[in-house]
Design an enzyme around this catalytic site. Structure first.
Site, mmCIF file in Angstrom:
data_model
loop_
_atom_site.group_PDB
_atom_site.id
_atom_site.type_symbol
_atom_site.label_atom_id
_atom_site.label_comp_id
_atom_site.label_asym_id
_atom_site.label_seq_id
_atom_site.Cartn_x
_atom_site.Cartn_y
_atom_site.Cartn_z
ATOM 1 C CD GLN A 23 39.619 28.600 31.093
ATOM 2 O OE1 GLN A 23 40.350 28.662 32.190
ATOM 3 N NE2 GLN A 23 38.541 28.027 30.786
ATOM 4 C CB CYS A 70 38.327 30.089 37.756
ATOM 5 S SG CYS A 70 37.516 31.688 37.697
ATOM 6 C CG ASN A 127 33.926 26.949 32.766
ATOM 7 O OD1 ASN A 127 34.225 27.432 33.525
ATOM 8 N ND2 ASN A 127 34.552 27.293 31.277
ATOM 9 C CB CYS A 187 58.844 39.387 40.259
ATOM 10 S SG CYS A 187 56.956 40.939 39.618
ATOM 11 C CD GLU A 213 27.942 31.314 27.034
ATOM 12 O OE1 GLU A 213 27.506 33.379 27.220
ATOM 13 O OE2 GLU A 213 28.357 30.687 27.479
ATOM 14 C CB CYS A 252 53.032 44.393 41.032
ATOM 15 S SG CYS A 252 51.581 43.632 39.079
ATOM 16 C CB CYS A 284 52.754 37.181 41.866
ATOM 17 S SG CYS A 284 52.171 36.904 40.016
#
Length: 382
Positions: free
Chosen positions: A206, A337, A307, A14, A256, A19, A22
């Site tokens: 996602q 996540c 989820n 990269c 939901e 940044c 990552c």
């Protein structure tokens, strides 16, 4: 739908050292996977949880994302730098799918008369380009009044504007903003068949179409372990997990809080291909804040599918504690996540008599510290 075979020694380069996107670029892909697995094992162990061998799911070491969220600041388009509020101008990113990378390069040719704002670029499953411009109202008016830039953009992409996801439409007197429009921006699977999901460019999905096949495959396999199961789902969103579960279960109640997401789910179900239409009648949709109040008796269901957002399930699990052990659903599928809040919830589920039967780590955010966790829990037989 197969897990990709990835050379563990591969390294991704990269050009942007500052940044914040990552943090694992200094590690080989195999080292990244090992580190994430160790972190998850340590987290679960700290909570006193027993867990099986963790399965690793990967769709590749890079170039997975079909959705990019980034910021505009002083003419720079990119992500925030490490330990700073300045934007790192990014023209190339190894996180992006080749199609999204090409869309980013094309989008960067537009010069926006806006000092700052948020932008989402998205690629649909059939190559559609989408953009969501989340700017201040005064800047939105400026763009609508100028018109030329927006008309150029609409020739190549579908455009949504603002938090309400309005669609700009050209009229004889200039631009007008109309109500949000549902389109196919994502895709899930029912058994081995892809299914279109209707939503907005601004909808939560996602990040990767490719990695999502692995999620759908796992959900389908787990629900299929319990024939004719009655399932209740919390945090259904636009139906990414609902559809795989629906193909395997005898019924699904999808809960939901977000009305726009449920509109998308309803349309997706109505547009199922002919050979899958039979499953539509098995779905019941319920709108409500499942983290605060549950309007359904858990004893009516064989399985729970969840989820939740980063905050976890919160008060959702309280009604389970009030039931007798043999009244609680037989299985619980939990996807998250954010492993930290998930571990807290798993500890509560342990008090309810659930043990972890299977656990999978999906690395759909390579080079970053993030990952997805999928777990199948089963109520201990008494």
């Amino acid at each position: 739908m197969k897990t990709a075979t990835v050379a563990p020694s591969i390294r991704i380069s990269c050009p942007y050292k500052d940044c914040s996107g990552c943090n694992y670029l200094h590690l080989s892909y195999g080292e990244q996977i090992s580190l994430k697995k160790s972190q998850l094992e340590e987290l679960l162990s700290r909570k006193g949880l027993e867990f099986p061998s963790i399965e690793i799911l990967s769709a590749g070491a890079a170039h997975l994302r079909d959705r990019l969220d980034f910021s505009l600041q002083g003419g720079r388009l990119g992500l925030y730098g490490k330990d700073t509020h300045d934007i790192v101008d990014i023209s190339v990113c190894a996180q992006l799918s080749p199609e999204l990378q090409a869309w980013l390069e094309e989008f960067r040719c537009y010069q926006w008369p806006v000092e700052k704002g948020s932008i989402r670029l998205r690629m649909g499953p059939s190559g559609e380009k989408g953009v969501w411009l989340d700017f201040a109202n005064i800047d939105i008016k400026k763009i609508l009044d100028e018109a030329t830039l927006l008309r150029r953009l609409q020739k190549v992409a579908f455009v949504e504007i603002g938090q309400r996801r309005k669609v700009p439409v050209w009229t004889e007197s200039g631009y007008k903003l109309q109500d949000p429009e549902l389109n196919v921006w994502f895709q899930t699977w029912m058994n081995d068949q892809p299914v279109n999901l209707y939503c907005h460019v601004a909808s939560f999905t996602q990040p990767s179409l490719k990695a999502n096949t692995l999620i759908a495959e796992k959900i389908s396999a787990w629900v299929n372990q319990y024939p004719d199961a009655r399932v209740i789902e919390f945090g259904s969103g636009i139906g990414n997990l609902t559809m795989p579960a629906l193909a395997a279960a005898s019924s699904v109640v999808a809960c939901e809080i977000d009305a726009l997401s449920l509109e998308g789910l309803e349309k997706s179900v109505s547009m199922l291909p002919a050979n899958l239409k039979e499953h539509a009648d098995k779905l019941t949709i319920h709108r409500g804040d499942f983290q605060k109040k549950i309007l359904k008796d858990f004893s009516e269901f064989d399985g729970i599918l969840a989820n939740p957002p980063r905050s976890g399930l919160m008060g959702f699990l309280d009604p389970l504690l009030e039931l007798q052990e043999n009244q609680r659903p037989q299985f619980f599928i939990y996807m998250s996540c954010f492993p930290e809040s998930m571990a807290v919830d798993l500890a509560k589920l342990k008090l309810c008599g659930y043990v972890m039967k299977e656990c999978a780590l999906l690395d759909q955010f390579p080079q970053s510290t993030h990952y997805e966790v999928l777990t199948l829990l089963e109520r201990k037989k008494t």
